[in-house]
Design a protein around this motif. Sequence first.
Motif, PDB file in Angstrom:
ATOM      1  N   VAL A   1       0.837  -1.204   0.000  1.00  0.00           N
ATOM      2  CA  VAL A   1       0.000   0.000   0.000  1.00  0.00           C
ATOM      3  C   VAL A   1       0.871   1.252   0.000  1.00  0.00           C
ATOM      4  CG1 VAL A   1      -1.660   1.341   1.330  1.00  0.00           C
ATOM      5  CG2 VAL A   1      -1.980  -1.123   1.071  1.00  0.00           C
ATOM      6  N   LEU A   2       1.935   1.256   0.822  1.00  0.00           N
ATOM      7  CA  LEU A   2       2.836   2.410   0.874  1.00  0.00           C
ATOM      8  C   LEU A   2       3.519   2.640  -0.471  1.00  0.00           C
ATOM      9  CD1 LEU A   2       4.561   1.999   4.378  1.00  0.00           C
ATOM     10  CD2 LEU A   2       2.902   3.753   3.687  1.00  0.00           C
ATOM     11  N   LEU A   3       3.995   1.550  -1.083  1.00  0.00           N
ATOM     12  CA  LEU A   3       4.646   1.673  -2.383  1.00  0.00           C
ATOM     13  C   LEU A   3       3.657   2.167  -3.437  1.00  0.00           C
ATOM     14  CD1 LEU A   3       6.853  -1.565  -2.443  1.00  0.00           C
ATOM     15  CD2 LEU A   3       7.637   0.791  -2.200  1.00  0.00           C
ATOM     16  N   GLY A   4       2.442   1.629  -3.393  1.00  0.00           N
ATOM     17  CA  GLY A   4       1.441   2.052  -4.365  1.00  0.00           C
ATOM     18  C   GLY A   4       1.077   3.518  -4.212  1.00  0.00           C
ATOM     19  N   ALA A   5       0.834   3.951  -2.970  1.00  0.00           N
ATOM     20  CA  ALA A   5       0.476   5.354  -2.729  1.00  0.00           C
ATOM     21  C   ALA A   5       1.626   6.276  -3.103  1.00  0.00           C
ATOM     22  CB  ALA A   5       0.086   5.547  -1.261  1.00  0.00           C
ATOM     23  N   GLY A   6       2.841   5.862  -2.751  1.00  0.00           N
ATOM     24  CA  GLY A   6       3.998   6.694  -3.057  1.00  0.00           C
ATOM     25  C   GLY A   6       4.236   6.848  -4.542  1.00  0.00           C
ATOM     26  N   THR A   7       4.027   5.780  -5.276  1.00  0.00           N
ATOM     27  CA  THR A   7       4.264   5.855  -6.710  1.00  0.00           C
ATOM     28  C   THR A   7       3.163   6.621  -7.442  1.00  0.00           C
ATOM     29  OG1 THR A   7       3.345   3.614  -6.842  1.00  0.00           O
ATOM     30  CG2 THR A   7       5.722   3.819  -6.903  1.00  0.00           C
ATOM     31  N   VAL A   8       1.933   6.575  -6.925  1.00  0.00           N
ATOM     32  CA  VAL A   8       0.882   7.418  -7.496  1.00  0.00           C
ATOM     33  C   VAL A   8       1.250   8.889  -7.318  1.00  0.00           C
ATOM     34  CG1 VAL A   8      -1.502   8.174  -7.196  1.00  0.00           C
ATOM     35  CG2 VAL A   8      -0.985   5.741  -7.280  1.00  0.00           C
ATOM     36  N   LEU A   9       1.758   9.241  -6.133  1.00  0.00           N
ATOM     37  CA  LEU A   9       2.201  10.613  -5.889  1.00  0.00           C
ATOM     38  C   LEU A   9       3.363  10.983  -6.805  1.00  0.00           C
ATOM     39  CD1 LEU A   9       2.116  13.202  -4.164  1.00  0.00           C
ATOM     40  CD2 LEU A   9       3.661  12.057  -2.556  1.00  0.00           C
ATOM     41  N   ALA A  10       4.187  10.004  -7.152  1.00  0.00           N
ATOM     42  CA  ALA A  10       5.367  10.280  -7.976  1.00  0.00           C
ATOM     43  C   ALA A  10       5.011  10.678  -9.409  1.00  0.00           C
ATOM     44  CB  ALA A  10       6.293   9.063  -7.995  1.00  0.00           C
ATOM     45  N   ILE A  11       3.799  10.377  -9.883  1.00  0.00           N
ATOM     46  CA  ILE A  11       3.421  10.763 -11.254  1.00  0.00           C
ATOM     47  C   ILE A  11       3.374  12.278 -11.417  1.00  0.00           C
ATOM     48  CG2 ILE A  11       1.606  10.667 -12.991  1.00  0.00           C
ATOM     49  CD1 ILE A  11       0.971   7.835 -12.080  1.00  0.00           C
TER      50      ILE A  11
ATOM     51  N   ARG B   1      20.182  17.768  -7.097  1.00  0.00           N
ATOM     52  CA  ARG B   1      20.726  18.237  -5.822  1.00  0.00           C
ATOM     53  C   ARG B   1      19.613  18.445  -4.791  1.00  0.00           C
ATOM     54  NH1 ARG B   1      23.949  22.010  -7.617  1.00  0.00           N
ATOM     55  NH2 ARG B   1      22.301  23.586  -7.716  1.00  0.00           N
ATOM     56  N   ALA B   2      18.536  19.127  -5.185  1.00  0.00           N
ATOM     57  CA  ALA B   2      17.444  19.410  -4.251  1.00  0.00           C
ATOM     58  C   ALA B   2      16.757  18.127  -3.777  1.00  0.00           C
ATOM     59  CB  ALA B   2      16.427  20.341  -4.910  1.00  0.00           C
ATOM     60  N   THR B   3      16.491  17.217  -4.698  1.00  0.00           N
ATOM     61  CA  THR B   3      15.795  15.988  -4.307  1.00  0.00           C
ATOM     62  C   THR B   3      16.672  15.094  -3.433  1.00  0.00           C
ATOM     63  OG1 THR B   3      16.439  15.007  -6.448  1.00  0.00           O
ATOM     64  CG2 THR B   3      14.237  15.962  -6.285  1.00  0.00           C
ATOM     65  N   SER B   4      17.964  15.141  -3.618  1.00  0.00           N
ATOM     66  CA  SER B   4      18.865  14.355  -2.752  1.00  0.00           C
ATOM     67  C   SER B   4      18.774  14.835  -1.304  1.00  0.00           C
ATOM     68  CB  SER B   4      20.302  14.451  -3.257  1.00  0.00           C
ATOM     69  OG  SER B   4      20.442  13.874  -4.538  1.00  0.00           O
ATOM     70  N   TRP B   5      18.732  16.142  -1.104  1.00  0.00           N
ATOM     71  CA  TRP B   5      18.579  16.680   0.248  1.00  0.00           C
ATOM     72  C   TRP B   5      17.229  16.287   0.855  1.00  0.00           C
ATOM     73  CZ3 TRP B   5      22.280  18.134   3.248  1.00  0.00           C
ATOM     74  CH2 TRP B   5      23.445  18.709   2.726  1.00  0.00           C
ATOM     75  N   ILE B   6      16.175  16.324   0.060  1.00  0.00           N
ATOM     76  CA  ILE B   6      14.852  15.960   0.585  1.00  0.00           C
ATOM     77  C   ILE B   6      14.818  14.484   0.969  1.00  0.00           C
ATOM     78  CG2 ILE B   6      12.396  15.761   0.014  1.00  0.00           C
ATOM     79  CD1 ILE B   6      12.787  18.214  -1.824  1.00  0.00           C
ATOM     80  N   MET B   7      15.397  13.607   0.137  1.00  0.00           N
ATOM     81  CA  MET B   7      15.419  12.184   0.478  1.00  0.00           C
ATOM     82  C   MET B   7      16.234  11.928   1.737  1.00  0.00           C
ATOM     83  SD  MET B   7      15.451  10.098  -3.166  1.00  0.00           S
ATOM     84  CE  MET B   7      16.661  11.082  -4.044  1.00  0.00           C
ATOM     85  N   ALA B   8      17.321  12.671   1.928  1.00  0.00           N
ATOM     86  CA  ALA B   8      18.103  12.546   3.168  1.00  0.00           C
ATOM     87  C   ALA B   8      17.237  12.898   4.376  1.00  0.00           C
ATOM     88  CB  ALA B   8      19.337  13.445   3.103  1.00  0.00           C
TER      89      ALA B   8
ATOM     90  N   ALA C   1       7.802  11.329  -3.268  1.00  0.00           N
ATOM     91  CA  ALA C   1       7.692  12.518  -4.109  1.00  0.00           C
ATOM     92  C   ALA C   1       9.070  12.987  -4.567  1.00  0.00           C
ATOM     93  CB  ALA C   1       6.981  13.629  -3.347  1.00  0.00           C
ATOM     94  N   ALA C   2      10.025  13.005  -3.637  1.00  0.00           N
ATOM     95  CA  ALA C   2      11.384  13.432  -3.993  1.00  0.00           C
ATOM     96  C   ALA C   2      12.031  12.437  -4.953  1.00  0.00           C
ATOM     97  CB  ALA C   2      12.227  13.575  -2.729  1.00  0.00           C
ATOM     98  N   TYR C   3      11.823  11.148  -4.705  1.00  0.00           N
ATOM     99  CA  TYR C   3      12.420  10.127  -5.569  1.00  0.00           C
ATOM    100  C   TYR C   3      11.802  10.172  -6.962  1.00  0.00           C
ATOM    101  CZ  TYR C   3      14.233   5.575  -7.028  1.00  0.00           C
ATOM    102  OH  TYR C   3      14.873   4.557  -7.700  1.00  0.00           O
TER     103      TYR C   3
END
Length: 438
Positions: A282-292, A312-319, A346-348
């Motif tokens: 469920v987490l993977l599914g919800a996260g990937t829908v957000l990623a679109i 650069r910006a997304t790397s900081w957010i994922m950290a 979202a960052a990924y």
Amino acid sequence: MSWAGSASDARVARAPRALSTFDHLQIASLWFALFAQWMTVVPVLVPDQIAWLLGPHAVMKEGAAGSVIAAGALVALVVSPIAGALSDRCVSRKGRRRPYLIIGTFGTALALLWLASFGYRGSIVVYSIAFLHLQFWWNWVSGPYAGLVPDVVPKTERNRASAWLNVMTVIGIVGGNALLIALYSPHRLYPVVATFIGLTFACLWLTIRGAREPAVHTPRERFDARAFARSFYLDPRLHRNFYWVLTTRFFSNMGVWSVFTFMLYYLQDVIGVSRPVNVLNVLLGAGTVLAIPTSLLGARLADRHGTVAVVRATSWIMAGAVIGYMLLALRPSLAMVVPVALVFSAAYGTYQSVDWALALEVLPDGASAGKDMGIWNVSMVLPQIVGPAVTGWMLSWVRTLAGAGSAYIVSFAIAAGWFVLAAGFVSRIRLADPTPPD
């Protein structure tokens, strides 16, 4: 199949044609099918099957799962660039990538059926061999496919192609996890595997139809193994940006795979989820829908600010998101895992939307795109060897000394460090300034 003496001898007969949106979708279809498998088999099926083979409460299940996944990634590390380089030299009236895509898809189907034959019992050694076999065929497809994209996509449309590839990646992850939720149980793997196989063949047909590879016109020559081996060396002085892209992508994926591989166990042993497979899906599914939508946003941000700034910006957010996982190990809460997972996703997704585009901007030689993109793929695969193996055994060791919570705090702190390194190294890439849109 036959081969030209070198990749430069096997240049395609014409420049890529302009592509419609439907063409982009067809070309990216096979990537959708591959990600539907990769992002379900590796993070969910393999750890879950290993847990059943060893026993759900086995102390060393993390180390065993990490080692099996790392061994599979080692196969990918070798096979992907070699298959890509061989396809660069392939002489075929139907296109130099097509034979590899077709043969690899049939091999993948057989390998998935073998993996499905394992249930509650079996040898962990034989299971590992079955997974390595699957990795071989996955990468026999993915190396040449990576070379197909620059072959058939005009330079002016590569940012667009990268965005569509990421959208299909996201949809593949959603679709794959939806299939797992609907069809999977540890002793009943055949329904989901059969669906994966049918989906892959359908997407292969769409990709071949949409790509319309030009024929390669070159005399057939004797294959030179020494020249083939030498072609893998790229002078860092001439291709500095390409090496910085490899370095940045390596560190980003070290962060991803140091976390992603063990999320199932984190949810079960730290957060206290009773059915972690379902929750993770469920987490993977919800996260990937957000990623679109974030992928489409990433493409627009890259047009305005450049791909380097987006990475650069997304790397900081994922950290920052990984630090959130670390803090939740101190005070477990499934409700708080959800927003952290969504921020990370979202960052990924934004990062992934420019991943291909950044590589294509620094590609050393279009004639050797299969080999060069295969080398680029190493920067994703090598972390799958180092990350799961090192992190898995470290988790097992720290867990025996201080418990699961402390083990995951240490693991996620290191993972956050990988993303910080990615944010630092990407700044060394020097590209032309992006032209602001009118």
